[in-house]
Write a protein that holds these residues in place. Structure first.
Motif, PDB file in Angstrom:
ATOM      1  N   ALA A 263      14.678  13.735  -4.000  1.00 24.88           N
ATOM      2  CA  ALA A 263      13.398  13.070  -4.195  1.00 24.88           C
ATOM      3  C   ALA A 263      13.079  12.969  -5.681  1.00 24.88           C
ATOM      4  O   ALA A 263      13.601  13.724  -6.497  1.00 24.88           O
ATOM      5  CB  ALA A 263      12.308  13.845  -3.463  1.00 24.88           C
ATOM      6  N   GLY A 264      12.251  12.042  -6.025  1.00 20.89           N
ATOM      7  CA  GLY A 264      11.837  11.883  -7.413  1.00 20.89           C
ATOM      8  C   GLY A 264      10.318  11.874  -7.507  1.00 20.89           C
ATOM      9  O   GLY A 264       9.622  11.520  -6.559  1.00 20.89           O
ATOM     10  N   VAL A 265       9.825  12.292  -8.654  1.00 23.22           N
ATOM     11  CA  VAL A 265       8.387  12.356  -8.898  1.00 23.22           C
ATOM     12  C   VAL A 265       8.092  11.507 -10.121  1.00 23.22           C
ATOM     13  O   VAL A 265       8.819  11.588 -11.117  1.00 23.22           O
ATOM     14  CB  VAL A 265       7.966  13.826  -9.161  1.00 23.22           C
ATOM     15  CG1 VAL A 265       6.512  13.902  -9.557  1.00 23.22           C
ATOM     16  CG2 VAL A 265       8.244  14.682  -7.944  1.00 23.22           C
ATOM     17  N   VAL A 266       7.068  10.678 -10.050  1.00 17.77           N
ATOM     18  CA  VAL A 266       6.654   9.923 -11.225  1.00 17.77           C
ATOM     19  C   VAL A 266       5.628  10.750 -11.982  1.00 17.77           C
ATOM     20  O   VAL A 266       4.661  11.242 -11.394  1.00 17.77           O
ATOM     21  CB  VAL A 266       6.052   8.558 -10.832  1.00 17.77           C
ATOM     22  CG1 VAL A 266       5.515   7.844 -12.069  1.00 17.77           C
ATOM     23  CG2 VAL A 266       7.101   7.709 -10.133  1.00 17.77           C
ATOM     24  N   VAL A 267       5.866  10.915 -13.264  1.00 18.02           N
ATOM     25  CA  VAL A 267       4.988  11.735 -14.093  1.00 18.02           C
ATOM     26  C   VAL A 267       4.526  10.907 -15.281  1.00 18.02           C
ATOM     27  O   VAL A 267       5.328  10.195 -15.887  1.00 18.02           O
ATOM     28  CB  VAL A 267       5.750  12.983 -14.619  1.00 18.02           C
ATOM     29  CG1 VAL A 267       4.876  13.797 -15.540  1.00 18.02           C
ATOM     30  CG2 VAL A 267       6.236  13.828 -13.464  1.00 18.02           C
ATOM     31  N   VAL A 268       3.247  10.988 -15.593  1.00 15.22           N
ATOM     32  CA  VAL A 268       2.729  10.338 -16.798  1.00 15.22           C
ATOM     33  C   VAL A 268       2.279  11.453 -17.739  1.00 15.22           C
ATOM     34  O   VAL A 268       1.484  12.315 -17.359  1.00 15.22           O
ATOM     35  CB  VAL A 268       1.547   9.400 -16.477  1.00 15.22           C
ATOM     36  CG1 VAL A 268       1.051   8.724 -17.753  1.00 15.22           C
ATOM     37  CG2 VAL A 268       1.974   8.356 -15.453  1.00 15.22           C
ATOM     38  N   LEU A 269       2.844  11.462 -18.936  1.00 13.83           N
ATOM     39  CA  LEU A 269       2.555  12.527 -19.890  1.00 13.83           C
ATOM     40  C   LEU A 269       1.813  11.980 -21.102  1.00 13.83           C
ATOM     41  O   LEU A 269       2.086  10.853 -21.546  1.00 13.83           O
ATOM     42  CB  LEU A 269       3.865  13.166 -20.369  1.00 13.83           C
ATOM     43  CG  LEU A 269       4.731  13.842 -19.304  1.00 13.83           C
ATOM     44  CD1 LEU A 269       6.168  13.937 -19.774  1.00 13.83           C
ATOM     45  CD2 LEU A 269       4.177  15.207 -18.972  1.00 13.83           C
TER      46      LEU A 269
ATOM     47  N   GLU B 285      13.102  -3.243   2.812  1.00 15.88           N
ATOM     48  CA  GLU B 285      11.774  -3.102   2.249  1.00 15.88           C
ATOM     49  C   GLU B 285      11.847  -2.380   0.905  1.00 15.88           C
ATOM     50  O   GLU B 285      12.853  -1.744   0.586  1.00 15.88           O
ATOM     51  CB  GLU B 285      10.841  -2.374   3.211  1.00 15.88           C
ATOM     52  CG  GLU B 285      11.452  -1.228   3.936  1.00 15.88           C
ATOM     53  CD  GLU B 285      10.557  -0.657   5.024  1.00 15.88           C
ATOM     54  OE1 GLU B 285      10.434   0.571   5.063  1.00 15.88           O
ATOM     55  OE2 GLU B 285       9.982  -1.438   5.816  1.00 15.88           O
ATOM     56  N   THR B 286      10.795  -2.521   0.148  1.00 15.42           N
ATOM     57  CA  THR B 286      10.759  -1.941  -1.195  1.00 15.42           C
ATOM     58  C   THR B 286       9.545  -1.036  -1.319  1.00 15.42           C
ATOM     59  O   THR B 286       8.419  -1.472  -1.056  1.00 15.42           O
ATOM     60  CB  THR B 286      10.670  -3.057  -2.252  1.00 15.42           C
ATOM     61  OG1 THR B 286      11.786  -3.922  -2.109  1.00 15.42           O
ATOM     62  CG2 THR B 286      10.651  -2.478  -3.655  1.00 15.42           C
ATOM     63  N   ASN B 287       9.776   0.203  -1.711  1.00 11.70           N
ATOM     64  CA  ASN B 287       8.659   1.122  -1.946  1.00 11.70           C
ATOM     65  C   ASN B 287       8.095   0.852  -3.335  1.00 11.70           C
ATOM     66  O   ASN B 287       8.837   0.812  -4.318  1.00 11.70           O
ATOM     67  CB  ASN B 287       9.127   2.568  -1.849  1.00 11.70           C
ATOM     68  CG  ASN B 287       9.505   2.945  -0.433  1.00 11.70           C
ATOM     69  OD1 ASN B 287       9.280   2.168   0.498  1.00 11.70           O
ATOM     70  ND2 ASN B 287      10.084   4.118  -0.262  1.00 11.70           N
ATOM     71  N   LEU B 288       6.794   0.680  -3.376  1.00 16.33           N
ATOM     72  CA  LEU B 288       6.137   0.331  -4.636  1.00 16.33           C
ATOM     73  C   LEU B 288       4.925   1.225  -4.829  1.00 16.33           C
ATOM     74  O   LEU B 288       4.227   1.552  -3.863  1.00 16.33           O
ATOM     75  CB  LEU B 288       5.699  -1.143  -4.585  1.00 16.33           C
ATOM     76  CG  LEU B 288       5.008  -1.683  -5.831  1.00 16.33           C
ATOM     77  CD1 LEU B 288       6.013  -1.880  -6.954  1.00 16.33           C
ATOM     78  CD2 LEU B 288       4.319  -3.005  -5.518  1.00 16.33           C
ATOM     79  N   GLY B 289       4.670   1.624  -6.064  1.00 16.12           N
ATOM     80  CA  GLY B 289       3.495   2.425  -6.349  1.00 16.12           C
ATOM     81  C   GLY B 289       2.740   1.883  -7.547  1.00 16.12           C
ATOM     82  O   GLY B 289       3.296   1.136  -8.353  1.00 16.12           O
ATOM     83  N   ARG B 290       1.462   2.246  -7.626  1.00 17.17           N
ATOM     84  CA  ARG B 290       0.654   1.826  -8.777  1.00 17.17           C
ATOM     85  C   ARG B 290      -0.150   3.023  -9.266  1.00 17.17           C
ATOM     86  O   ARG B 290      -0.762   3.736  -8.481  1.00 17.17           O
ATOM     87  CB  ARG B 290      -0.311   0.702  -8.379  1.00 17.17           C
ATOM     88  CG  ARG B 290      -1.284   0.357  -9.516  1.00 17.17           C
ATOM     89  CD  ARG B 290      -2.127  -0.847  -9.214  1.00 17.17           C
ATOM     90  NE  ARG B 290      -3.180  -0.608  -8.245  1.00 17.17           N
ATOM     91  CZ  ARG B 290      -4.305  -1.327  -8.177  1.00 17.17           C
ATOM     92  NH1 ARG B 290      -4.494  -2.340  -9.007  1.00 17.17           N
ATOM     93  NH2 ARG B 290      -5.205  -1.071  -7.271  1.00 17.17           N
ATOM     94  N   TYR B 291      -0.134   3.250 -10.559  1.00 16.97           N
ATOM     95  CA  TYR B 291      -0.988   4.260 -11.178  1.00 16.97           C
ATOM     96  C   TYR B 291      -1.970   3.551 -12.098  1.00 16.97           C
ATOM     97  O   TYR B 291      -1.577   2.699 -12.907  1.00 16.97           O
ATOM     98  CB  TYR B 291      -0.146   5.251 -11.991  1.00 16.97           C
ATOM     99  CG  TYR B 291      -0.967   6.166 -12.875  1.00 16.97           C
ATOM    100  CD1 TYR B 291      -1.918   7.027 -12.327  1.00 16.97           C
ATOM    101  CD2 TYR B 291      -0.798   6.169 -14.257  1.00 16.97           C
ATOM    102  CE1 TYR B 291      -2.680   7.860 -13.127  1.00 16.97           C
ATOM    103  CE2 TYR B 291      -1.547   7.002 -15.071  1.00 16.97           C
ATOM    104  CZ  TYR B 291      -2.493   7.847 -14.499  1.00 16.97           C
ATOM    105  OH  TYR B 291      -3.252   8.666 -15.297  1.00 16.97           O
TER     106      TYR B 291
ATOM    107  N   ASP C 279      -7.543   7.135 -12.740  1.00 18.42           N
ATOM    108  CA  ASP C 279      -6.595   8.194 -12.379  1.00 18.42           C
ATOM    109  C   ASP C 279      -6.215   8.169 -10.899  1.00 18.42           C
ATOM    110  O   ASP C 279      -6.257   9.178 -10.213  1.00 18.42           O
ATOM    111  CB  ASP C 279      -7.184   9.555 -12.750  1.00 18.42           C
ATOM    112  CG  ASP C 279      -6.101  10.635 -12.770  1.00 18.42           C
ATOM    113  OD1 ASP C 279      -4.924  10.262 -12.956  1.00 18.42           O
ATOM    114  OD2 ASP C 279      -6.426  11.807 -12.577  1.00 18.42           O
ATOM    115  N   THR C 280      -5.862   6.992 -10.423  1.00 15.36           N
ATOM    116  CA  THR C 280      -5.472   6.892  -9.010  1.00 15.36           C
ATOM    117  C   THR C 280      -4.004   6.486  -8.895  1.00 15.36           C
ATOM    118  O   THR C 280      -3.494   5.722  -9.713  1.00 15.36           O
ATOM    119  CB  THR C 280      -6.320   5.845  -8.266  1.00 15.36           C
ATOM    120  OG1 THR C 280      -6.187   4.588  -8.937  1.00 15.36           O
ATOM    121  CG2 THR C 280      -7.769   6.259  -8.199  1.00 15.36           C
TER     122      THR C 280
END
Lengths: 571, 169
Positions: free
Chosen positions: A321-327, A368-374, A379-380
């Motif tokens: 698994a991978g985690v998206v991190v914003v630093l 299908e494509t998994n997509l995310g938005r930050y 901060d969502t």
């Protein structure tokens, strides 16, 4: 260590305990060549019959048909959402342009829930480090011949001939890297030459005979080069390497002005380095045992944040698994962390104003494509599943910028969601039902889930040809399962016949990029009868020219048949 | 025809020891390595007009051997058993077994892709670019793969060394 390792491998190398029977080997090879010639003739004859039968099935509708299930939409939404409502709760005012690994892009309007696939001149299959990149108001695409495509019009402009292009930090500019005397990116040859050009094609700077390292990303006044011993900074004014960062295998992720984001070795730390000042090492904030994705990090447009992907520190070729991190670049503290996502996200892109970060997982061969938005301002983090597959890296376009791609474009066959999921009648050749195919696979000693089981992409020595599935009446099959099944069938040591049906590019591409398919093709024997012979022979020619799997030409693969008799003889 | 056969036989004789060594590193069993090398050489001879043009026909033949090995493992479902056998047994005609078993044990702990890349890069002496071309990958991915593999090998081999050897200067 590599030197020690090499010595250890040499010291412990096994010596044969019996001599080689060279004469016997040559005799066996000669016999096998003879059998192959005979079988090729019979396979071609069968294929011709199969195509005739297939054509008849198209003219006369049959009750056998595969119904592609519409991929499940996000669980929190109704099935009609893709067509009726926006992808995320609040408008994105953005569209995403996905690289699909071929000469087409997938343009997705997230608010209108519309997409189209269209050809982008200059974009083509290949193993170039960058395939689709935005600078200023243009997209840069291609290798060999690099093009700029102004976003407002979508009309391409040739920037010049170069082995690859590499992003420049100067807006509206790009570095063209030439390896004179070599056939493609990553191949060894003469020292490379660099050329900084603007999107009008004007050369701003030129430097021949540069260090033969891997150009990774421009920095203002030069270029960052990856090497086995860190990252080298080449300075265009000094005409040489003026600095080195790290001493392990270097990976460059992103740059802005004179700030470089890079890591080395297993990327346990991510470095944000001001080439005129200090460097800040960032560590994964999630826990111990995590590493940064080697080239995943992306700086926000104002340079204050860096978004990246963090993985478990397992082997690189596992699907952890991978985690998206914003630093925060200044403090090193995380401002956002997603839950572990599977499949792991692989691509990130900020919008031009930095108000949104999108992240996606590669979906080649998937439905299908998994997509995310930050969204940093509130901060969502939101997640969605697009009912479209085949996406790789992407760029984010702003409000109205996607019109050239989404409106004036002529969708390609099979491009609309409706066409993608509607009932498909497959020509009547010699079909296998999924159950029959599973049984056949079992008989061949291959069990497990063909769509995801391990080892499927590693075929035994292949003989040729391909195939498809026989639909039982009313059978409903998810598209991804079919692709997986085909891959599995391709992996079998069976005799196969190859054919094609226009407009099914997605399947072909998924197969063509699968290692097993390429290996099979590389071993396939040339066929004499067009159109069946066309694709295999084309691939063989590509292979003979030294081409690889990733830049192999692709064709659609919808109609195919297993030739049981020939296979039996062959066995 | 006879001239070509002679050429092929010369290639077989010259390539065989290196192939056996490389494939034994890959599969961990010298007997199996020999069988795989012979099967791969049959394919190489069959495809000779094509592979004769390659820069390194031995590397191409090694890849064929790797495919045969993977098929063998799948068919027999015995990869684990083979590794266990290698770990437990001393093979006749395979001297210096302590070091060999340590190296083979360490190699066996790698993924098949890592193992293949390590053998291509460090035993068959190919560059990252050549390995990438041969395996349909990119040089960067090969470097990353081998870097991780080398680190794992080093950890494993260091742990396998006798205590007195670790203390030695």
């Amino acid at each position: 260590m590599p030197r020690d390792l090499k010595q250890a491998l040499l010291d412990t190398a096994a010596t044969p305990t019996r001599p080689v029977d060279a004469r016997g080997i040559v005799r066996r090879a000669r016999r096998q060549r003879l059998v192959q010639r005979i079988l090729t003739s019979s396979a071609v004859a069968f294929a011709v019959i199969a195509v005739v039968a297939g054509a008849a099935a198209i003219i006369v509708p049959v009750d056998r048909g595969i119904v592609f299930d519409r991929p499940s939409p996000p669980s929190s939404t109704a099935p009609a959402r893709w067509a009726d409502t926006a992808t995320f709760a609040s408008p994105t005012h953005a569209a995403l342009l996905f690289d699909t690994g071929s000469d087409r892009v997938l343009a997705v309007d997230l608010d209108a829930a519309e997409f189209t696939r269209l050809r982008l001149e200059g974009l083509r299959s290949g193993d170039a480090p960058y395939r689709l990149w935005r600078t200023g108001d243009a997209l840069v695409v291609g290798w060999g011949r690099v093009y700029a495509v102004p976003i407002a019009t979508g009309s391409p402009r040739l920037l010049g001939e170069a082995t690859i292009f590499v992003p420049a930090t100067e807006p509206g500019h790009v570095w063209l890297v030439g390896h004179e005397g070599t056939a493609g990116p990553g191949q060894q040859g003469l020292a490379p030459s660099y050329r900084l050009v603007d999107i009008a094609g004007e050369t701003r700077e030129e430097a021949p005979g540069l260090p033969d390292l891997s150009p990774a990303h421009g920095v203002t006044g030069g270029m960052a080069l990856e090497s086995d011993t860190g990252v080298a900074i080449w300075d265009s004014g000094a005409h040489g390497v003026v600095a080195r960062l790290g001493d392990g295998v270097g990976f460059v992720a992103d740059a802005r002005d004179r700030t470089l984001v890079w890591c080395e070795g297993d990327c346990a730390q991510l470095h944000v380095t001001d080439l005129d000042g200090g460097s800040r090492p960032l560590t994964p904030p999630v826990g111990s045992g995590e590493v940064f994705g080697a080239r995943s990090a992306r700086l926000s447009p104002d340079g204050s944040l860096v978004a990246t992907i963090v993985h478990d520190a397992g082997p690189l070729d596992t699907d952890s698994a991978g985690v998206v991190v914003v630093l925060d670049v200044q403090t090193g503290r995380p401002t956002a962390v997603t839950a572990p996502l599977l499949p792991p996200p692989s691509h990130l892109a900020w919008t031009q104003d930095g108000s949104q970060l999108f992240f996606s997982a590669s979906s080649q061969g998937a439905s299908e494509t998994n997509l995310g938005r930050y969204t940093p301002v509130n901060d969502t983090v939101e997640l969605a599943v697009l009912p479209i597959g085949g996406a790789l890296s992407f760029v984010a376009l702003g409000d109205g910028e996607a019109q050239a791609f989404l409106e004036g474009a002529t969708p390609l066959p099979g491009a609309s969601p409706t066409q993608e999921v509607q009932e498909t009648v497959v020509p009547d050749v010699q079909w296998l039902s999924l159950a029959e195919a599973h049984a056949l696979l079992g008989a061949a000693g291959l069990t497990g889930d063909p769509a995801s089981g391990p080892g499927w992409s590693d075929p035994p020595e292949p003989q040729a040809v391909v195939v498809s599935q026989k639909p039982s009446p009313g059978t409903r099959v998810a598209r991804g399962e079919i692709v997986g099944m085909r891959t599995a069938l391709v992996s079998q040591d069976l005799c196969r016949v190859f054919s094609q049906v226009p407009g099914r590019e997605g399947d072909a591409r998924a197969l063509a990029r699968a290692e097993g398919y390429w290996d099979m093709i590389s071993e396939a024997r040339p066929l004499a009868d067009p159109p069946l012979a066309g694709h295999i022979n084309e691939l063989l020619a590509h292979r003979a020219r030294g081409g690889g799997a990733t830049d192999a030409p692709t064709r659609a693969l919808d109609s195919v048949a297993i030739h049981h008799d020939a296979c039996a003889q062959e066995g | 025809m006879a001239e070509r056969d002679e050429l092929l036989e010369q290639f077989c004789v010259a390539a065989y020891p290196k192939l056996v060594a490389a494939l034994t590193h890959y599969c961990g069993d010298v007997e199996l390595g020999q069988e795989l090398a012979q099967e791969a050489l049959v394919v190489a001879c069959r495809r000779w007009p094509m592979i004769a043009e390659f820069e390194d026909p031995v590397a191409w033949t090694y890849r064929v051997g790797v495919h045969h090995a993977n098929s063998w493992f799948r068919r027999r479902r015995a990869e684990q058993r083979a590794r266990a056998r290698v770990a437990d047994q001393v093979v006749d005609g395979d001297p210096n077994t302590t070091d060999r078993m340590a190296v083979r044990g360490a190699l066996a702990d790698l993924t098949s892709k890592q193992r293949e890349a390590v053998v291509l890069r460090y035993f068959l002496d190919l560059s990252a670019e050549e390995v990438a071309r041969l395996t349909g990958s990119s040089p960067g991915a090969v470097r990353a793969l081998t870097h991780r593999a080398v680190r794992m090998l080093r950890d494993r081999l260091d742990n396998a060394r006798p205590e007195e050897a670790k203390d030695a200067p």
